[in-house]
Design a protein around this motif. Structure first.
Motif, PDB file in Angstrom:
ATOM      1  N   HIS A  46       0.863  -1.186   0.000  1.00  0.00           N
ATOM      2  CA  HIS A  46       0.000   0.000   0.000  1.00  0.00           C
ATOM      3  C   HIS A  46       0.899   1.235   0.000  1.00  0.00           C
ATOM      4  N   ARG A  47       1.421   1.597  -1.147  1.00  0.00           N
ATOM      5  CA  ARG A  47       2.447   2.629  -1.261  1.00  0.00           C
ATOM      6  C   ARG A  47       2.017   3.997  -0.743  1.00  0.00           C
ATOM      7  N   ALA A  48       0.730   4.294  -0.714  1.00  0.00           N
ATOM      8  CA  ALA A  48       0.314   5.574  -0.143  1.00  0.00           C
ATOM      9  C   ALA A  48       0.618   5.591   1.353  1.00  0.00           C
ATOM     10  N   GLY A  49       0.650   4.401   1.954  1.00  0.00           N
ATOM     11  CA  GLY A  49       0.977   4.282   3.370  1.00  0.00           C
ATOM     12  C   GLY A  49      -0.146   4.741   4.272  1.00  0.00           C
ATOM     13  N   PRO A  50       0.058   4.587   5.564  1.00  0.00           N
ATOM     14  CA  PRO A  50      -0.964   4.998   6.526  1.00  0.00           C
ATOM     15  C   PRO A  50      -0.899   6.494   6.800  1.00  0.00           C
ATOM     16  N   SER A  91      10.769   3.862   4.319  1.00  0.00           N
ATOM     17  CA  SER A  91      10.183   3.217   3.147  1.00  0.00           C
ATOM     18  C   SER A  91       9.283   4.175   2.373  1.00  0.00           C
ATOM     19  N   LEU A  92       8.530   5.002   3.085  1.00  0.00           N
ATOM     20  CA  LEU A  92       7.602   5.940   2.447  1.00  0.00           C
ATOM     21  C   LEU A  92       8.284   7.227   1.983  1.00  0.00           C
ATOM     22  N   GLY A  93       9.452   7.505   2.533  1.00  0.00           N
ATOM     23  CA  GLY A  93      10.147   8.742   2.186  1.00  0.00           C
ATOM     24  C   GLY A  93       9.540   9.968   2.840  1.00  0.00           C
ATOM     25  N   HIS A 142       2.032  17.284   1.034  1.00  0.00           N
ATOM     26  CA  HIS A 142       3.094  18.263   0.851  1.00  0.00           C
ATOM     27  C   HIS A 142       4.489  17.652   0.805  1.00  0.00           C
ATOM     28  N   THR A 143       4.561  16.339   0.603  1.00  0.00           N
ATOM     29  CA  THR A 143       5.845  15.653   0.479  1.00  0.00           C
ATOM     30  C   THR A 143       5.919  15.030  -0.899  1.00  0.00           C
ATOM     31  N   PRO A 144       6.978  15.326  -1.646  1.00  0.00           N
ATOM     32  CA  PRO A 144       7.108  14.686  -2.960  1.00  0.00           C
ATOM     33  C   PRO A 144       7.134  13.171  -2.832  1.00  0.00           C
ATOM     34  N   ALA A 145       6.560  12.484  -3.818  1.00  0.00           N
ATOM     35  CA  ALA A 145       6.524  11.011  -3.816  1.00  0.00           C
ATOM     36  C   ALA A 145       7.944  10.457  -3.799  1.00  0.00           C
ATOM     37  N   ALA A 146       8.100   9.364  -3.045  1.00  0.00           N
ATOM     38  CA  ALA A 146       9.423   8.720  -2.932  1.00  0.00           C
ATOM     39  C   ALA A 146       9.754   7.924  -4.175  1.00  0.00           C
TER      40      ALA A 146
END
Length: 166
Positions: free
Chosen positions: A77-81, A106-108, A162-166
């Protein structure tokens, strides 16, 4: 009002709910826009009680009994919690703080984290610069836990947006 999380399980005459949903099945049990909580907890009764409490308040909840299961969920689930709830003492080589750190790596991005443990006096908080962190001793007050999760979920969604995708 103080309501221990494991209260429904103390009295053997109270029927227990089904075991907590794990992984993807748990995430699908709430509306699509519901905040997502990943709960690292090896005690199935505590995991079930927390999941039931949070689902009642509109959260999606996925549980993991150990670090590898939590990291596998995040990989899937790459969007994460939006929020992490971690028990400090869990089986395996990683403690809850280390799992929280690994999830964020892992999520960056940082994920607001609740350290919920019966061993809080022995726990080291995770090193998550910039992440909101709340520490509570089990059993936690259910009203406070829900409000912290609600606040942290809003922060988690803001951080993700507000965080760029890892």
């Amino acid at each position: 009002m103080y309501a221990p999380l494991e209260a429904p399980y103390r009295n053997s005459s109270v029927p227990r709910s089904d075991p907590p949903l794990r992984g993807a099945e748990a995430v699908m049990s709430q509306p699509a826009n519901a905040p997502i909580v990943l709960h690292l907890e090896d005690d199935e009764q505590v995991a079930a009680a927390v999941a039931m409490l949070l689902r009642t308040h509109g959260f999606k909840v996925a549980t993991a009994p150990d670090g590898p299961a939590a990291l596998a969920w995040v990989a899937k689930h790459r969007a994460g919690p939006d929020v992490l709830i971690v028990d400090f003492v869990v089986p395996g080589e990683m403690d809850g703080a280390e799992v929280a750190q690994a999830v964020c790596r892992s999520l960056g991005r940082v994920v607001p984290t609740i350290l919920l443990s019966g061993e809080l006096h022995n726990a080291s908080p995770p090193w998550l610069p910039g992440a909101p962190l709340f520490c509570a001793h089990k059993p936690a007050d259910s009203e406070i836990l829900v409000e912290v999760v609600r606040t942290f979920a809003a922060l988690g969604r803001f951080i993700r947006a507000h965080t760029p995708a890892a």
